[in-house]
Design a protein around this motif. Structure first.
Motif, PDB file in Angstrom:
ATOM      1  N   ILE A  56       0.834  -1.189   0.000  1.00 22.87           N
ATOM      2  CA  ILE A  56       0.000   0.000   0.000  1.00 22.87           C
ATOM      3  C   ILE A  56       0.881   1.256   0.000  1.00 22.87           C
ATOM      4  O   ILE A  56       1.928   1.295   0.652  1.00 22.87           O
ATOM      5  CB  ILE A  56      -0.949   0.004   1.224  1.00 22.87           C
ATOM      6  CG1 ILE A  56      -1.911   1.192   1.143  1.00 22.87           C
ATOM      7  CG2 ILE A  56      -0.162   0.025   2.524  1.00 22.87           C
ATOM      8  CD1 ILE A  56      -2.980   1.176   2.220  1.00 22.87           C
ATOM      9  N   GLU A  57       0.455   2.262  -0.744  1.00 24.24           N
ATOM     10  CA  GLU A  57       1.199   3.516  -0.817  1.00 24.24           C
ATOM     11  C   GLU A  57       0.520   4.556   0.063  1.00 24.24           C
ATOM     12  O   GLU A  57      -0.658   4.887  -0.134  1.00 24.24           O
ATOM     13  CB  GLU A  57       1.262   4.009  -2.265  1.00 24.24           C
ATOM     14  CG  GLU A  57       2.121   5.241  -2.457  1.00 24.24           C
ATOM     15  CD  GLU A  57       2.267   5.619  -3.920  1.00 24.24           C
ATOM     16  OE1 GLU A  57       2.861   6.683  -4.208  1.00 24.24           O
ATOM     17  OE2 GLU A  57       1.784   4.851  -4.772  1.00 24.24           O
ATOM     18  N   LYS A  59      -0.349   8.175   2.049  1.00 23.24           N
ATOM     19  CA  LYS A  59      -0.617   9.544   1.607  1.00 23.24           C
ATOM     20  C   LYS A  59      -0.191  10.512   2.704  1.00 23.24           C
ATOM     21  O   LYS A  59      -0.547  10.323   3.864  1.00 23.24           O
ATOM     22  CB  LYS A  59      -2.100   9.733   1.295  1.00 23.24           C
ATOM     23  CG  LYS A  59      -2.625   8.862   0.165  1.00 23.24           C
ATOM     24  CD  LYS A  59      -4.105   9.118  -0.064  1.00 23.24           C
ATOM     25  CE  LYS A  59      -4.645   8.251  -1.197  1.00 23.24           C
ATOM     26  NZ  LYS A  59      -6.107   8.497  -1.412  1.00 23.24           N
ATOM     27  N   TYR A  71      -2.839   5.815   5.834  1.00 22.36           N
ATOM     28  CA  TYR A  71      -3.047   4.594   5.045  1.00 22.36           C
ATOM     29  C   TYR A  71      -4.533   4.254   5.078  1.00 22.36           C
ATOM     30  O   TYR A  71      -4.980   3.379   5.820  1.00 22.36           O
ATOM     31  CB  TYR A  71      -2.228   3.431   5.609  1.00 22.36           C
ATOM     32  CG  TYR A  71      -0.741   3.659   5.568  1.00 22.36           C
ATOM     33  CD1 TYR A  71       0.010   3.238   4.483  1.00 22.36           C
ATOM     34  CD2 TYR A  71      -0.097   4.311   6.607  1.00 22.36           C
ATOM     35  CE1 TYR A  71       1.382   3.454   4.440  1.00 22.36           C
ATOM     36  CE2 TYR A  71       1.271   4.538   6.577  1.00 22.36           C
ATOM     37  CZ  TYR A  71       2.001   4.106   5.496  1.00 22.36           C
ATOM     38  OH  TYR A  71       3.351   4.335   5.454  1.00 22.36           O
ATOM     39  N   LYS A  73      -8.365   2.925   4.007  1.00 28.07           N
ATOM     40  CA  LYS A  73      -8.866   1.675   3.435  1.00 28.07           C
ATOM     41  C   LYS A  73      -9.031   1.807   1.939  1.00 28.07           C
ATOM     42  O   LYS A  73      -9.617   2.782   1.431  1.00 28.07           O
ATOM     43  CB  LYS A  73     -10.212   1.324   4.093  1.00 28.07           C
ATOM     44  CG  LYS A  73     -10.848   0.050   3.592  1.00 28.07           C
ATOM     45  CD  LYS A  73     -10.074  -1.174   4.034  1.00 28.07           C
ATOM     46  CE  LYS A  73     -10.784  -2.455   3.606  1.00 28.07           C
ATOM     47  NZ  LYS A  73      -9.997  -3.660   3.923  1.00 28.07           N
ATOM     48  N   GLN A  74      -8.485   0.842   1.185  1.00 28.49           N
ATOM     49  CA  GLN A  74      -8.531   0.881  -0.271  1.00 28.49           C
ATOM     50  C   GLN A  74      -9.775   0.157  -0.791  1.00 28.49           C
ATOM     51  O   GLN A  74     -10.258  -0.804  -0.177  1.00 28.49           O
ATOM     52  CB  GLN A  74      -7.283   0.222  -0.856  1.00 28.49           C
ATOM     53  CG  GLN A  74      -5.981   0.832  -0.371  1.00 28.49           C
ATOM     54  CD  GLN A  74      -5.746   2.222  -0.920  1.00 28.49           C
ATOM     55  OE1 GLN A  74      -5.888   2.470  -2.112  1.00 28.49           O
ATOM     56  NE2 GLN A  74      -5.414   3.155  -0.041  1.00 28.49           N
ATOM     57  N   VAL A  75     -10.283   0.628  -1.905  1.00 28.10           N
ATOM     58  CA  VAL A  75     -11.417  -0.062  -2.534  1.00 28.10           C
ATOM     59  C   VAL A  75     -10.986  -1.463  -2.961  1.00 28.10           C
ATOM     60  O   VAL A  75     -11.707  -2.448  -2.766  1.00 28.10           O
ATOM     61  CB  VAL A  75     -11.932   0.744  -3.753  1.00 28.10           C
ATOM     62  CG1 VAL A  75     -13.061  -0.018  -4.451  1.00 28.10           C
ATOM     63  CG2 VAL A  75     -12.405   2.121  -3.307  1.00 28.10           C
ATOM     64  N   GLN A  76      -9.804  -1.555  -3.522  1.00 26.29           N
ATOM     65  CA  GLN A  76      -9.229  -2.853  -3.894  1.00 26.29           C
ATOM     66  C   GLN A  76      -7.965  -3.071  -3.061  1.00 26.29           C
ATOM     67  O   GLN A  76      -7.094  -2.204  -3.010  1.00 26.29           O
ATOM     68  CB  GLN A  76      -8.894  -2.881  -5.387  1.00 26.29           C
ATOM     69  CG  GLN A  76      -8.386  -4.237  -5.867  1.00 26.29           C
ATOM     70  CD  GLN A  76      -8.155  -4.254  -7.367  1.00 26.29           C
ATOM     71  OE1 GLN A  76      -8.356  -3.235  -8.038  1.00 26.29           O
ATOM     72  NE2 GLN A  76      -7.747  -5.400  -7.888  1.00 26.29           N
ATOM     73  N   ASP A  77      -7.912  -4.211  -2.404  1.00 27.04           N
ATOM     74  CA  ASP A  77      -6.781  -4.491  -1.523  1.00 27.04           C
ATOM     75  C   ASP A  77      -5.470  -4.473  -2.303  1.00 27.04           C
ATOM     76  O   ASP A  77      -5.371  -5.056  -3.393  1.00 27.04           O
ATOM     77  CB  ASP A  77      -6.954  -5.858  -0.853  1.00 27.04           C
ATOM     78  CG  ASP A  77      -8.116  -5.868   0.128  1.00 27.04           C
ATOM     79  OD1 ASP A  77      -8.475  -4.787   0.621  1.00 27.04           O
ATOM     80  OD2 ASP A  77      -8.670  -6.959   0.384  1.00 27.04           O
ATOM     81  N   PRO A  78      -4.440  -3.810  -1.779  1.00 24.46           N
ATOM     82  CA  PRO A  78      -3.132  -3.774  -2.455  1.00 24.46           C
ATOM     83  C   PRO A  78      -2.475  -5.150  -2.438  1.00 24.46           C
ATOM     84  O   PRO A  78      -2.826  -6.008  -1.622  1.00 24.46           O
ATOM     85  CB  PRO A  78      -2.335  -2.757  -1.629  1.00 24.46           C
ATOM     86  CG  PRO A  78      -2.983  -2.772  -0.282  1.00 24.46           C
ATOM     87  CD  PRO A  78      -4.439  -3.046  -0.521  1.00 24.46           C
ATOM     88  N   HIS A 263      -4.092   0.477   9.960  1.00 25.94           N
ATOM     89  CA  HIS A 263      -4.021  -0.295   8.713  1.00 25.94           C
ATOM     90  C   HIS A 263      -3.632  -1.749   8.971  1.00 25.94           C
ATOM     91  O   HIS A 263      -4.157  -2.662   8.321  1.00 25.94           O
ATOM     92  CB  HIS A 263      -3.009   0.361   7.759  1.00 25.94           C
ATOM     93  CG  HIS A 263      -2.637  -0.516   6.604  1.00 25.94           C
ATOM     94  ND1 HIS A 263      -3.481  -0.757   5.538  1.00 25.94           N
ATOM     95  CD2 HIS A 263      -1.502  -1.250   6.358  1.00 25.94           C
ATOM     96  CE1 HIS A 263      -2.897  -1.575   4.684  1.00 25.94           C
ATOM     97  NE2 HIS A 263      -1.696  -1.887   5.159  1.00 25.94           N
TER      98      HIS A 263
END
Length: 466
Positions: A56-57, A59, A71, A73-78, A263
């Motif tokens: 994960i990158e 911000k 960090y 939560k992403q819509v699509q898991d890294p 995260h």
């Protein structure tokens, strides 16, 4: 390490035994985030690719007067990291002299045989959940910068302290509940007690419902992750709860509150699947041992020699007993005390011991009936002759302590509540200990005798069981 190669390892010769080759293998490393970055030679938790489990990158967002790495939560898991991917990125970083996805180069763990730099470095819940997420939530609720927001608890801190001051936890909780006014000096065990036992009921009517339920997601998940055994179905439920917790963190408290500790809750289920419940790979035991070792140091120079010398003194005294020198009772006592208090070993007892003043209290009818009913399940008939010897107020077995409601000196602890299994239905239930009774049961033992006309029963003796 090749287990078949006897040239590797350390050769030792125990007393009375043949020489042996001892070899060790590291199963996993329990580390906090800064130490993880050191042994893996990667970015710290506040770096752009600071996660040691996925790619994960982060911000950079404004936080107060400065900036912090978030960090969300992403819509699509890294993509998840693996030993192969980390090794590949490490080699690339060495060749290009440039950090690759947070990996700076080949770290110390790469030089260990059979060591997976990802799977063998599990998440430590003491630093991640207790000193990380739980502490952060309390600071958010109590911080003056949160004044005016609906989750602000600064004005209710004194009321919460009054409630916590009335709590009487059992002796298994080594520390009493801490006051919110002294949050800066709380220990990890106090955060654990708050998250597992005190926080959720205390905040039920003080936090708005959505923030309270958000905290419940974390508390209920930790309860499951610290149980003795976890099924795959239960672990899947926990992973979903923690995923919801991470997603709601940004919505409720802002992007700057989506720290690395928050995260990592997304990855904690995978490590539990590999190593078992969180208590099997926690830093609590190591921190406790560090405290014991620190007590052996009495000067600023040659610290390692001081620890080694104290360790040798302890074991030289203990060895006296093994050699049959039973006349040095005082030395043995001192040795066991050092072994238990300084080195960190705890003495355990298999049997229960009664404590407190003894009193010859006759049984009332309800207690007599309860004893007779209980003895029926042990093979003693209901018409057994019971002779009450003593009534005690406390009992202990090793580190487990119990007390009855007759024990009036207990002011800050409550050790009378117990959970038990019904002997027939095996259903769990809860009860309160009224007293401990030491009694003698006279039992007539019937033995089978054989004659030519057939087997007969005959009472041959009576014995007393105390």
């Amino acid at each position: 390490m090749n287990d078949t190669d006897e040239t590797l390892g350390c050769r030792v010769k125990p007393p009375g035994m043949e020489e042996q080759v001892c070899r060790c293998k590291v199963l996993y490393f329990v580390l906090d985030l800064p130490a993880k970055a050191m042994v893996r030679y990667c970015h710290q938790f506040n770096g752009k690719f600071g996660c040691t489990d996925c790619e994960i990158e982060g911000k950079s967002v404004q936080s107060g007067r400065g900036h912090a790495m978030a960090y969300p939560k992403q819509v699509q898991d890294p993509p998840l990291r693996s030993h192969a991917s980390v090794t590949r990125d490490a080699v690339t970083a060495v060749r290009t002299i440039k950090t690759t996805k947070g990996i700076k180069g080949i770290g110390p763990l790469h030089w260990l045989n059979d060591c997976d730099v990802v799977q063998h470095v599990p998440i430590d819940y003491m630093h991640c959940i207790l000193l990380g997420v739980c502490k952060s939530l309390l600071n958010i609720w109590l911080s003056p910068t949160s004044r005016g927001k609906d989750f602000f608890l600064g004005g209710k801190a004194k009321d919460i302290d009054v409630i916590l001051g009335k709590a009487r936890p059992p002796s298994e909780l080594t520390r009493l509940p801490g006051q919110l006014s002294k949050l800066s000096v709380w220990k990890a065990s106090q955060y654990r007690s708050w998250l597992l036992y005190f926080g959720i009921p205390v905040l039920k009517d003080m936090l708005p419902s959505k923030y309270w339920l958000h905290a419940v997601l974390l508390s209920s998940s930790l309860h499951v992750l610290l149980s003795k055994s976890i099924t795959e179905e239960a672990l899947l439920v926990v992973e979903q709860r923690l995923s919801d917790f991470v997603a709601l963190q940004e919505e409720f408290y802002g992007l700057e509150r989506c720290t690395m500790n928050v995260h990592m809750l997304c990855h904690i289920g995978g490590h539990v699947r590999n190593f078992g419940p969180l208590w099997t790979h926690s830093a609590f035991e190591f921190e406790s041992a560090n405290c014991k070792l620190t007590s052996l140091v009495h000067g600023k120079t040659h610290v390692e020699k001081q620890i080694l010398s104290a360790w040798q003194r302890v074991h030289s005294v203990i060895e006296m007993k093994e050699e049959g020198l039973h006349d040095v009772q005082m030395g043995l006592h001192v040795g066991h005390e050092l072994q238990g208090n300084a080195i960190g070993f705890r003495r355990r007892h298999d049997d229960w011991k009664l404590l407190g003043p003894e009193s010859n209290t006759p049984l009332n009818e309800s207690r007599r009936k309860a004893i007779i009913d209980a003895l029926k399940h042990t093979g003693v008939t209901a018409d057994s002759n019971l002779d009450v010897l003593t009534v005690n107020t406390r009992a202990h077995s090793g580190i487990l302590k119990l007390s009855s409601t007759d024990y009036s000196r207990a002011k800050t602890r409550h050790d009378a509540a117990v959970k038990f299994l019904h002997s027939q239905s095996h259903a769990e239930d809860f009860g309160i200990i009224r007293c401990f009774i030491d009694l003698i049961v006279t039992i007539a033992i019937a033995c089978r005798t054989y004659h030519t006309s057939g087997p007969h029963f005959k009472t041959v003796c009576s014995i007393n069981i105390s």
